[in-house]
Design an enzyme around this catalytic site. Structure first.
Site, short mmCIF file in Angstrom:
data_model
loop_
_atom_site.label_atom_id
_atom_site.label_comp_id
_atom_site.label_asym_id
_atom_site.label_seq_id
_atom_site.Cartn_x
_atom_site.Cartn_y
_atom_site.Cartn_z
N CYS A 147 0.83 -1.21 0.00
CA CYS A 147 0.00 0.00 0.00
C CYS A 147 0.86 1.25 0.00
CB CYS A 147 -0.93 0.00 1.21
SG CYS A 147 -1.98 1.46 1.33
N CYS A 150 -0.44 4.06 2.26
CA CYS A 150 -0.17 3.82 3.67
C CYS A 150 1.29 4.08 4.03
CB CYS A 150 -0.51 2.38 4.04
SG CYS A 150 -2.14 1.82 3.54
N ASP A 151 2.21 3.64 3.19
CA ASP A 151 3.62 3.56 3.59
C ASP A 151 4.59 4.41 2.78
OD1 ASP A 151 2.82 1.66 5.47
OD2 ASP A 151 3.08 0.01 4.07
#
Length: 335
Positions: A147, A150-151
């Site tokens: 992701c 997300c990261d």
């Protein structure tokens, strides 16, 4: 074993399922939550956040929070208000009549259901498709991710790679150029599967490079990812590439197998819900989180949809005076 009856049963215990449990419990619906099995990566208690280290984009945590810690807090909050957790995997459901019939574990092969539910909230999530390499379990969340949203922030100034050739891979790679010094797209073919507009965006981005006709055969690193080994699909020639991060973007698969033929799904297997609602094609069954979301797939959107499902279920139950009231709370025995 005696069949348990409940007003509301929640399948899944990620952000969506646990939020639904919190709201249902506060509405005095005594929800029973089937968490899944700890040994299963696709259906485990806490969902995909249990495989995530730092979560820095969930509201309310300015310093970030560990994924497992966040989910344990979700769970504790649900239990505090009266939700009951059962660490079992549901293997079979019958949605042909109300109350809905639910079987767990190997009991899915028997005739008598383990549980009956007047309303059912499906939050079984989706799993990221992986490469099948042994190093993945060790390095997920430690330089290996599925992701970018997300990261991506954690890879500022680093050289990273994205595996895949579809729209998701192009979207991930383009997003990651906001942080990385260089993004290499590793694709097994010599042309992309992505839509024309997504290809054009990737080709036009100066920070994106392409490694055609290659597959990742090994991931290097112990405490964190250090690089990958790739192999040419035509010549077999191998090379090692040092990397700060690797993003796998070859697709997702929703956990909807047990609902096949019972709930309407999209071609890709995601459950279909009514617009502005969590209602599915079966009255009394509601879906929330990644099992019905193939667009956003974020913890915060999953939690929001879990709230929607709980409110929809509560209102539906209130409108159905013809349904018999479920029996008192009971705990299923472990199998």
């Amino acid at each position: 074993m005696t069949t348990v009856e409940r007003e509301v049963v929640v399948l899944g215990a990620g952000p969506a399922g646990l939020t639904a449990a919190i709201y249902c419990a506060r509405a005095d619906l005594r929800p029973l939550v089937f968490e899944g099995e700890p040994s299963s990566t696709s259906d485990q208690p806490g969902g995909q956040l249990m495989l995530t280290t730092d979560v820095e984009n969930y509201p309310g945590f300015p310093e970030g929070v560990m994924g497992p810690n966040l989910m344990m807090d979700f769970r504790a909050q649900a239990v505090r208000f009266g939700a009951e957790m059962q660490t079992e995997k549901v293997t079979k459901v019958d949605l042909s009549s109300n109350p809905f019939k639910i079987w767990i574990g190997e009991n899915g092969l028997t005739s008598d259901p383990d549980c009956l539910a007047r309303a059912l909230i499906v939050s079984t999530g989706a799993k990221s498709l992986m490469l099948g390499l042994p190093e993945e379990d060790q390095l997920i969340g430690r330089g290996l991710s599925t992701c970018a949203t997300c990261d991506g922030f954690f890879f500022r100034g680093q050289e990273i790679a994205v595996v895949g050739g579809g729209d998701s891979a192009m979207e991930e790679a383009t997003f990651l150029t906001k942080f990385a010094s260089k993004v290499t797209i590793i694709h097994r073919r010599d042309q992309l599967r992505a839509s024309k507009i997504m290809q054009e965006r990737a080709f036009a981005n100066e920070r994106i490079e392409f490694l055609w006709n290659h597959v990742v055969t090994a991931i290097h690193g112990t405490e964190s990812l250090e690089g990958v080994r790739v192999s040419h699909t035509k010549t077999g020639e191998e090379q090692d590439i040092p990397l700060g991060g690797l993003f796998i973007a070859i697709g997702h698969s929703p956990n909807t197998d047990i609902f096949a033929g019972q709930l309407k799904m999209k071609e890709n297997g995601y459950l279909i819900t009514e617009p502005d609602s969590s209602r599915t094609s079966v009255e009394g069954v509601f879906a929330c989180g990644d099992v019905q979301d193939d667009v956003y797939r974020q913890a915060v959107t999953a939690a929001g949809s879990g709230c929607m499902a709980a409110i929809d279920a509560e209102r539906w139950l209130e409108s159905r005076s013809d349904l018999p009231e479920a029996s008192a709370s009971a705990t299923l025995s472990s199998q």
